[in-house]
Design a protein around this motif. Structure first.
Motif, PDB file in Angstrom:
ATOM      1  N   LEU A  82       1.465  -1.287  -0.608  1.00  0.00           N
ATOM      2  CA  LEU A  82       0.106  -0.304  -0.123  1.00  0.00           C
ATOM      3  C   LEU A  82       0.703   1.417   0.199  1.00  0.00           C
ATOM      4  O   LEU A  82       0.094   2.064  -0.077  1.00  0.00           O
ATOM      5  CB  LEU A  82      -0.559  -0.049   1.265  1.00  0.00           C
ATOM      6  N   GLY A  83       2.219   1.184   0.332  1.00  0.00           N
ATOM      7  CA  GLY A  83       2.720   2.297   0.296  1.00  0.00           C
ATOM      8  C   GLY A  83       2.894   2.964   1.937  1.00  0.00           C
ATOM      9  O   GLY A  83       2.001   2.608   2.530  1.00  0.00           O
ATOM     10  N   VAL A  84       2.569   4.693   1.661  1.00  0.00           N
ATOM     11  CA  VAL A  84       2.448   5.065   3.051  1.00  0.00           C
ATOM     12  C   VAL A  84       1.656   6.273   2.613  1.00  0.00           C
ATOM     13  O   VAL A  84       1.794   6.586   1.456  1.00  0.00           O
ATOM     14  CB  VAL A  84       3.632   5.397   3.602  1.00  0.00           C
ATOM     15  N   GLU A  85       1.283   6.843   3.299  1.00  0.00           N
ATOM     16  CA  GLU A  85       0.672   8.391   3.098  1.00  0.00           C
ATOM     17  C   GLU A  85       1.595   9.633   3.782  1.00  0.00           C
ATOM     18  O   GLU A  85       0.725  10.970   3.132  1.00  0.00           O
ATOM     19  CB  GLU A  85      -0.691   8.439   4.136  1.00  0.00           C
ATOM     20  N   ASN A  86       2.399   9.023   4.657  1.00  0.00           N
ATOM     21  CA  ASN A  86       3.170  10.717   4.984  1.00  0.00           C
ATOM     22  C   ASN A  86       4.572  10.341   4.549  1.00  0.00           C
ATOM     23  O   ASN A  86       5.212   9.483   5.253  1.00  0.00           O
ATOM     24  CB  ASN A  86       3.013  10.740   6.198  1.00  0.00           C
ATOM     25  N   LYS A  87       5.448  10.935   3.610  1.00  0.00           N
ATOM     26  CA  LYS A  87       6.534  10.233   3.041  1.00  0.00           C
ATOM     27  C   LYS A  87       7.539  11.114   4.132  1.00  0.00           C
ATOM     28  O   LYS A  87       8.841  10.693   4.045  1.00  0.00           O
ATOM     29  CB  LYS A  87       7.033  10.431   1.712  1.00  0.00           C
ATOM     30  N   ASN A  88       7.299  12.057   5.189  1.00  0.00           N
ATOM     31  CA  ASN A  88       7.827  12.071   6.390  1.00  0.00           C
ATOM     32  C   ASN A  88       8.246  11.566   7.054  1.00  0.00           C
ATOM     33  O   ASN A  88       9.081  11.768   8.372  1.00  0.00           O
ATOM     34  CB  ASN A  88       7.446  13.746   6.463  1.00  0.00           C
ATOM     35  N   LEU A  89       7.495  10.815   7.187  1.00  0.00           N
ATOM     36  CA  LEU A  89       7.387   9.160   9.069  1.00  0.00           C
ATOM     37  C   LEU A  89       7.401   8.259   8.090  1.00  0.00           C
ATOM     38  O   LEU A  89       7.302   7.379   6.316  1.00  0.00           O
ATOM     39  CB  LEU A  89       6.421   9.598   9.285  1.00  0.00           C
ATOM     40  N   PRO A  90       7.702   7.396   9.175  1.00  0.00           N
ATOM     41  CA  PRO A  90       7.872   6.047   8.716  1.00  0.00           C
ATOM     42  C   PRO A  90       6.914   5.159   8.120  1.00  0.00           C
ATOM     43  O   PRO A  90       5.606   5.257   8.679  1.00  0.00           O
ATOM     44  CB  PRO A  90       9.154   5.153  10.085  1.00  0.00           C
ATOM     45  N   GLY A  91       6.432   4.203   7.519  1.00  0.00           N
ATOM     46  CA  GLY A  91       5.587   3.414   6.659  1.00  0.00           C
ATOM     47  C   GLY A  91       4.829   2.451   8.419  1.00  0.00           C
ATOM     48  O   GLY A  91       4.081   1.875   8.510  1.00  0.00           O
ATOM     49  N   PHE A  92       6.464   1.884   8.910  1.00  0.00           N
ATOM     50  CA  PHE A  92       6.250   1.043   9.912  1.00  0.00           C
ATOM     51  C   PHE A  92       7.001   1.163  10.765  1.00  0.00           C
ATOM     52  O   PHE A  92       8.098   1.327  11.185  1.00  0.00           O
ATOM     53  CB  PHE A  92       5.908  -0.530   9.479  1.00  0.00           C
ATOM     54  N   VAL A  93       6.000   1.479  12.545  1.00  0.00           N
ATOM     55  CA  VAL A  93       6.820   1.255  13.540  1.00  0.00           C
ATOM     56  C   VAL A  93       6.534   0.872  14.696  1.00  0.00           C
ATOM     57  O   VAL A  93       5.643   0.285  14.202  1.00  0.00           O
ATOM     58  CB  VAL A  93       6.834   2.698  14.334  1.00  0.00           C
ATOM     59  N   VAL A  94       7.535   0.264  15.452  1.00  0.00           N
ATOM     60  CA  VAL A  94       7.670  -0.403  16.618  1.00  0.00           C
ATOM     61  C   VAL A  94       8.323   0.015  17.586  1.00  0.00           C
ATOM     62  O   VAL A  94       9.172   1.111  17.277  1.00  0.00           O
ATOM     63  CB  VAL A  94       8.504  -1.789  16.230  1.00  0.00           C
ATOM     64  N   LEU A  95       7.178  -0.058  18.982  1.00  0.00           N
ATOM     65  CA  LEU A  95       7.464   0.419  19.818  1.00  0.00           C
ATOM     66  C   LEU A  95       7.215  -0.463  20.817  1.00  0.00           C
ATOM     67  O   LEU A  95       6.876  -0.772  20.893  1.00  0.00           O
ATOM     68  CB  LEU A  95       5.911   2.060  20.287  1.00  0.00           C
ATOM     69  N   CYS A  96       8.348  -0.201  21.609  1.00  0.00           N
ATOM     70  CA  CYS A  96       8.845  -0.770  23.242  1.00  0.00           C
ATOM     71  C   CYS A  96       9.982  -0.500  24.077  1.00  0.00           C
ATOM     72  O   CYS A  96      11.017  -0.049  23.431  1.00  0.00           O
ATOM     73  CB  CYS A  96       9.581  -2.295  22.820  1.00  0.00           C
ATOM     74  N   PRO A  97       9.721  -0.591  25.485  1.00  0.00           N
ATOM     75  CA  PRO A  97      11.158   0.421  26.328  1.00  0.00           C
ATOM     76  C   PRO A  97      12.211   0.215  25.817  1.00  0.00           C
ATOM     77  O   PRO A  97      13.095   0.627  25.515  1.00  0.00           O
ATOM     78  CB  PRO A  97      10.182  -0.367  27.995  1.00  0.00           C
ATOM     79  N   GLN A  98      12.414  -1.725  25.382  1.00  0.00           N
ATOM     80  CA  GLN A  98      13.967  -1.951  24.677  1.00  0.00           C
ATOM     81  C   GLN A  98      13.460  -3.256  24.156  1.00  0.00           C
ATOM     82  O   GLN A  98      12.351  -3.633  23.223  1.00  0.00           O
ATOM     83  CB  GLN A  98      14.735  -2.981  26.225  1.00  0.00           C
TER      84      GLN A  98
END
Length: 489
Positions: A184-200
């Motif tokens: 699908l690509g991305v909607e915002n070229k200025n940000l990652p399309g896929f982000v993972v969040l975790c303390p470590q």
């Protein structure tokens, strides 16, 4: 005396020298718009207004996809379904008695049936049963669908985690987020399309859970820490190298343009064509996104800009911070965000199921807040929230170390996940495990079916989104997967 025209420096050498640290950031995580793949490579092009609709996009006249984003709330370690979203009165009735049929044959030695120590209550107009561990999620009962019949094959953390994230039991396959950004690509070229969040970095598996595998490197996730030990929540500390002290924006732009020219020149001289190496193009594309992130990422990751009421609604802790950040990222057009509870296997309650109280206290409020917040922002209808673990837990006590524990072993034969938003019917349950919660007995749902349904809600035919690698076509759902139409509104 002959004059020899000096050749440009090697492209990889150029990448090592330039960027003031941005190359490292790009390699570590990818984001951004999917690169168009040549037909000979079996690649898929990003969907834009100027390109034809790819063959893998749905052509179902009876269903118009609404979902554009996915948030995956991951309770790594194994949430006990029979202590959270799958009430089993028979466990209470037969507490302390042997499991019918004898030994369950688990990884660890198990004993008699153990009732849930947590009270269940009905919530909402739907009367959905939820345990006291998740009272806030219970208040959102009419927005969620609990699938009580999920199963997988292997009871170990590593293969089960990999399966839930990539659709395979082995390392090396692309993650679901990578498939989504590839298709699908991305909607915002200025940000990652896929982000993972975790303390470590989470679990015993780590980055392979969000790897792009054999897909272009541009589809790999960007990992960002949500460690609340950094009390000031400064985005410049959260994201390494997001600010370059040595080079300003104009200088960095010139460097990236130079790399592109060197790439084209080298390809032309080596292969007699201006067509670029896909791997190098993906790397440059990653650097481009990292370059553009300097302007937007500090703002979107700065949760301090939210109102006091919003921050209070999510509560405290890394899960709260991750859920709030996920909402902000989705609002800015990020395709998929995955929020892991913590590093290791924190939900792995072998010794005492009461340990779930602490983890649930960290998770319940922010999970419910995410549903309410997305609804308030007008984003719930276009965002699929998926919540679950790599497997469930057994209905019997665990034995070991010369005694009986009040904990439960791994159970891949039947467990629960819940979904909300993005076209999912709220206020319902789907499927069932047996009277004790040991295995699925009605409407079995494999992990492939969960993935197929998410892709369908995003407008993708899971059987047609493929990529050719090592002589065969691969897909997220391998050679299986069925869309669960009954849970789609």
């Amino acid at each position: 005396m002959s004059c020899v025209k000096p050749k440009p420096i090697d492209r990889r050498d150029a990448l090592r020298r330039i960027g003031g640290g941005f190359a490292m950031m790009s390699f570590a995580g990818m984001i951004g718009e999917s690169l168009a793949q040549a037909e000979s490579l079996g690649g898929a092009a990003a969907v834009t207004e100027s390109t034809p609709t790819p063959a893998y996009m749905l052509k179902d006249p009876n269903f118009k996809p609404k979902a554009k984003h996915v948030i995956f709330l991951f309770m790594n370690g194994g949430l006990s379904h029979i202590d959270s979203f799958d009430n089993k009165p028979m466990l209470t009735k037969y507490h302390g008695q042997p499991m019918p049929g004898g030994d369950l044959g688990h990884e660890r030695k198990t004993g008699t049936l153990m009732k849930s120590p947590f009270e269940f209550k009905r919530y909402g107009k739907s009367g959905l049963e939820v345990s006291e561990l998740f009272p806030n999620v219970g208040e959102c009962a009419d927005d969620i669908c609990v699938v009580r019949s999920v199963f997988t094959e292997i009871p170990n953390h590593e293969p089960a985690l990999i399966m839930m994230n990539t659709g395979a039991n082995i390392i090396g396959r692309p993650s679901m987020g990578s498939w989504l950004t590839y298709g699908l690509g991305v909607e915002n070229k200025n940000l990652p399309g896929f982000v993972v969040l975790c303390p470590q970095v989470p679990s015993t598996v780590g980055p392979p859970l969000w790897s792009s595998g054999f897909l272009p490197a541009v589809n790999q996730a960007t990992y960002v820490s949500t460690d609340t030990r950094q009390k000031d929540f400064d985005p410049y500390k959260l994201i390494p190298n997001i600010h370059n002290d040595k080079f300003d924006i104009t200088q960095q732009r010139k460097e990236l343009d130079l790399v592109k020219k060197l790439d084209a020149l080298s390809e032309s001289e080596t292969y007699g064509t201006a067509e670029a190496d896909p791997q190098l193009e993906a790397t440059i594309g990653s650097m481009e996104t990292a370059f553009r992130m300097q302007t937007e990422a500090p703002d979107v990751f700065d949760v301090r800009k939210e109102s006091e009421a919003t921050i209070k609604m999510y509560g405290e802790g890394s899960t709260a911070r991750g859920c709030l950040t996920a909402a902000r990222l989705i609002e800015k057009g990020v395709r998929m965000v995955q929020v892991y509870y913590s590093m290791g296997d924190p939900w792995d309650a072998h010794s005492d199921i009461q340990l779930h109280r602490r983890n649930a206290k960290d998770s319940d409020q922010p999970f419910a807040a995410l549903i309410k917040d997305l609804k308030a922002r007008g984003l719930l209808d276009e965002t699929i929230i998926v919540c679950g673990s790599e497997f469930g837990r057994t209905p019997v006590v665990e034995l070991g170390g010369g005694g009986t524990h009040a904990g439960r072993d791994h159970n891949p034969h039947g467990f629960s996940m819940w979904l909300a938003g993005g076209g999912i019917k709220g206020g319902m349950t789907y499927g069932a495990t047996d009277d004790f919660g040991w295995k699925v007995v009605d409407k079995p749902v494999h992990v492939h079916d969960i993935h197929a349904t998410i892709l369908y809600l995003m407008g993708i035919d899971h059987t047609k989104l493929t990529f050719r690698s090592s002589g065969r076509d691969f897909r997220l759902t391998d050679v299986s997967g069925n869309v669960i139409h009954d849970i789609i509104g």
